[in-house]
Enzyme design. Structure first.
Site, mmCIF file in Angstrom:
data_model
loop_
_atom_site.group_PDB
_atom_site.id
_atom_site.type_symbol
_atom_site.label_atom_id
_atom_site.label_comp_id
_atom_site.label_asym_id
_atom_site.label_seq_id
_atom_site.Cartn_x
_atom_site.Cartn_y
_atom_site.Cartn_z
ATOM 1 N N ASP A 241 5.607 29.813 33.579
ATOM 2 C CA ASP A 241 6.442 30.719 33.418
ATOM 3 C C ASP A 241 6.897 31.601 34.886
ATOM 4 O OD1 ASP A 241 6.487 30.178 30.656
ATOM 5 O OD2 ASP A 241 4.784 31.752 30.373
ATOM 6 N N HIS B 74 -3.870 33.460 33.594
ATOM 7 C CA HIS B 74 -3.955 32.586 32.346
ATOM 8 C C HIS B 74 -5.405 32.676 31.697
ATOM 9 C CE1 HIS B 74 -3.467 29.203 29.664
ATOM 10 N NE2 HIS B 74 -1.981 29.753 29.729
HETATM 11 C C1 LIG Z 1 -1.885 35.581 30.782
HETATM 12 C C2 LIG Z 1 -2.682 36.853 30.258
HETATM 13 C C3 LIG Z 1 -2.225 37.823 29.112
HETATM 14 C C4 LIG Z 1 -4.031 36.689 30.267
HETATM 15 O O1 LIG Z 1 -4.970 37.734 29.882
HETATM 16 P P1 LIG Z 1 -6.545 37.976 29.733
HETATM 17 O O2 LIG Z 1 -6.979 36.409 29.733
HETATM 18 O O3 LIG Z 1 -6.864 38.744 28.518
HETATM 19 O O4 LIG Z 1 -6.944 38.872 31.037
HETATM 20 P P2 LIG Z 1 -7.088 40.215 31.043
HETATM 21 O O5 LIG Z 1 -5.747 40.984 30.668
HETATM 22 O O6 LIG Z 1 -8.297 40.635 30.486
HETATM 23 O O7 LIG Z 1 -6.922 40.486 32.655
HETATM 24 C C5 LIG Z 1 -8.113 40.299 33.407
HETATM 25 C C6 LIG Z 1 -8.160 40.895 34.634
HETATM 26 O O8 LIG Z 1 -7.116 40.329 35.483
HETATM 27 C C7 LIG Z 1 -6.078 41.334 35.816
HETATM 28 N N1 LIG Z 1 -4.726 40.268 35.720
HETATM 29 C C8 LIG Z 1 -4.588 39.374 34.743
HETATM 30 N N2 LIG Z 1 -3.335 39.096 34.882
HETATM 31 C C9 LIG Z 1 -2.973 39.731 35.945
HETATM 32 C C10 LIG Z 1 -1.545 39.446 36.612
HETATM 33 N N3 LIG Z 1 -0.621 38.729 36.124
HETATM 34 N N4 LIG Z 1 -1.201 40.402 37.563
HETATM 35 C C11 LIG Z 1 -2.175 41.158 38.166
HETATM 36 N N5 LIG Z 1 -3.245 41.482 37.382
HETATM 37 C C12 LIG Z 1 -3.765 40.480 36.459
HETATM 38 C C13 LIG Z 1 -6.091 42.253 34.822
HETATM 39 O O9 LIG Z 1 -5.311 43.568 35.155
HETATM 40 C C14 LIG Z 1 -7.442 42.355 34.550
HETATM 41 O O10 LIG Z 1 -8.212 43.126 35.617
HETATM 42 P P3 LIG Z 1 -9.182 44.228 35.386
HETATM 43 O O11 LIG Z 1 -10.438 43.306 34.981
HETATM 44 O O12 LIG Z 1 -9.334 44.868 36.669
HETATM 45 O O13 LIG Z 1 -8.716 44.925 34.229
HETATM 46 C C15 LIG Z 1 -2.469 37.973 31.702
HETATM 47 O O14 LIG Z 1 -3.129 37.033 33.037
HETATM 48 C C16 LIG Z 1 -1.165 38.452 31.839
HETATM 49 O O15 LIG Z 1 -0.952 39.462 31.440
HETATM 50 N N6 LIG Z 1 -0.285 37.671 32.752
HETATM 51 C C17 LIG Z 1 1.065 38.122 32.965
HETATM 52 C C18 LIG Z 1 1.914 37.539 31.880
HETATM 53 C C19 LIG Z 1 1.970 36.028 31.934
HETATM 54 O O16 LIG Z 1 2.366 35.450 32.980
HETATM 55 N N7 LIG Z 1 1.906 35.395 30.750
HETATM 56 C C20 LIG Z 1 2.200 34.140 30.614
HETATM 57 C C21 LIG Z 1 0.894 33.207 30.404
HETATM 58 S S1 LIG Z 1 1.230 31.504 30.371
#
Ligand SMILES: CC(C)(COP(=O)(O)OP(=O)(O)OC[C@H]1O[C@@H](n2cnc3c(N)ncnc32)[C@H](O)[C@@H]1OP(=O)(O)O)[C@@H](O)C(=O)NCCC(=O)NCCS
Length: 399
Positions: free
Chosen positions: A336, A279
């Site tokens: 979720d 998140h």
């Molecule tokens: C929610 C979300 C989009 C937030 O994204 P964000 O703050 O931009 O974080 P980032 O996408 O920059 O991710 C940061 C790091 O954590 C990792 N990461 C983030 N969410 C992850 C997950 N669900 N599983 C595995 N790794 C994850 C990324 O691969 C990244 O790793 P890196 O630095 O080695 O490249 C992201 O955590 C995600 O894609 N989650 C899965 C979808 C989800 O559950 N969404 C609902 C949110 S309520």
């Protein structure tokens, strides 16, 4: 030959102290306005709507009361709540034209795409569609949040070739939704869980879909455009569609015994993300997940079968996430991850979960539209230009 623009020529992108280019990819931690709607304490697993904790609201409030709270900023008196619930009940039915539209929409499309179309059309039929006064937006909000469950339930029944079930004004919002879906009054425990899920999904500060709604409204566009845009943003798997993807992920894993292998093959290798984990704001456990998880556990025991299998898969996968991702990298399971299992126990098909989320979140979107537009300024960020300028234009025959 063109010329690269120097950082000094784009001073709006420079940090005033260091003089270095600052790019806030994803707008992380950028505060775009003041607000009194919602506070997320992502370090201590806390979430408040208008100052009230979601634990208190989930335990003591109802969805109708929480909607009132979010929209009007205070808890209603009994009389205010009765009037407000009555208003919502009166607004539940949808125009015949929208029902006809639902019958025309291809049955195999994503429910969020159906919802986007239906809400947009509902806007076409609303005589007050261009009224952006505070009262006008409030009226449209009540109308829309009352009608969205009807759209979803009608669509569900139409695509399954079943007769639609007319809303029952004797039932509360959550009970009525389950009644319109299944054609019979739900068990109390399921109606309560649906009510709580609506409360938990109603609002969440300046997330991607709320931001989309506010960006649209900040141009002084219309309410329905803002909501339709927000539906489009919520539909992505990184946002609201994660509750659908989490269930598909549990299906892919198949059995609790397969969690270890799946986790090693896909998560440890970085081939996939855990859907329903991570998140932007929560750096520890999502407080909403805790409440959904408890319902999922209760329903797994109560109903057994697939619900229990989903629960066992999720429980085991969460164990890995909490140990290996949450402790070290602050990637913890979110709401979720768990909400889908609760909806599954209610007999709602998986592809509808994001639409159910949208039906509740329309409250938060609307509250933010009202709050932002009250002291409006068009949202207009900048980009750091990393290309060239003054390139020589070569006529097409000479290229
Ligand atoms: C929610 C979300 C989009 C937030 O994204 P964000 O703050 O931009 O974080 P980032 O996408 O920059 O991710 C940061 C790091 O954590 C990792 N990461 C983030 N969410 C992850 C997950 N669900 N599983 C595995 N790794 C994850 C990324 O691969 C990244 O790793 P890196 O630095 O080695 O490249 C992201 O955590 C995600 O894609 N989650 C899965 C979808 C989800 O559950 N969404 C609902 C949110 S309520």
């Amino acid at each position: 030959l063109g010329r690269k623009i120097s950082p000094e020529e784009q001073p709006w992108c420079l940090d005033k102290v260091t003089g270095k280019v600052v790019i806030s990819k994803g707008l992380e931690n950028i505060c775009i306005d003041k607000s009194t709607i919602c506070y997320i304490d992502g370090f201590h697993s806390k979430l408040y709507y208008r100052g009230y904790s979601i634990e208190d609201l989930a335990k003591n409030s109802t969805y109708e009361e929480t909607v009132y709270l979010i929209l009007y900023g205070k808890l209603p008196t009994r009389r205010e709540l009765n009037d407000f619930s009555g208003w919502m009940r009166e607004e539940r039915d949808i125009p015949r034209e929208v029902v006809e539209l639902l019958a025309k929409i291809p049955r195999d499309i994503e429910p969020m795409e159906m919802l986007r179309t239906a809400v947009s059309y509902l806007g076409n039929l609303d005589p007050g569609r261009h009224d952006m006064s505070l009262e006008g937006v409030m009226r449209k909000t009540i109308r829309l949040i009352s009608k969205m469950p009807t759209i979803i339930a009608y669509w569900y029944r139409i695509r399954n070739g079943k007769e639609t079930v007319y809303p029952d004004p004797r039932l509360n919002h959550a009970e009525n939704f389950l009644y319109m879906m299944h054609g019979e009054k739900p068990e109390q425990i399921l109606a309560k869980a649906m009510d709580v899920s609506f409360i938990l999904y109603a609002e969440h500060e300046m997330n991607a879909s709320a931001f989309t709604a506010v960006v649209i409204a900040s141009t002084l566009s219309d309410y329905y455009s803002a909501i339709v845009g927000a539906i489009g943003a919520l539909r992505g798997p990184l946002h609201g569609y994660a509750n659908v993807e989490a269930m598909r992920q549990f299906d892919e894993i198949g059995s609790p015994e397969n969690v270890d292998k799946w986790y090693q093959e896909y998560i440890l290798t970085g081939k996939k993300r855990v859907m329903g984990a991570g998140h932007r704001v929560y750096k520890t456990y999502d407080p909403r997940a805790k409440i959904f998880r408890e319902y999922a556990r209760e329903f797994a025991e109560r109903y057994g079968g697939r619900v229990k299998t989903y629960y066992q898969i999720a429980d085991r996968l969460e164990g890995y996430v909490m140990k290996q991702l949450c402790e070290t990298r602050n990637i913890c399971t979110n709401c979720d991850f768990w909400s889908g299992i609760v909806y599954y126990a209610m007999g709602i098909p998986v592809d509808l979960y994001c639409a159910v989320f949208a039906a509740a979140r329309t409250v938060g979107w609307s509250a933010h539209v009202v709050e932002y537009v009250t002291e409006n300024r068009i949202l207009r960020p900048r980009l750091y230009y990393d290309g060239e300028i003054e390139r020589e234009y070569v006529l097409i025959e000479n290229r």
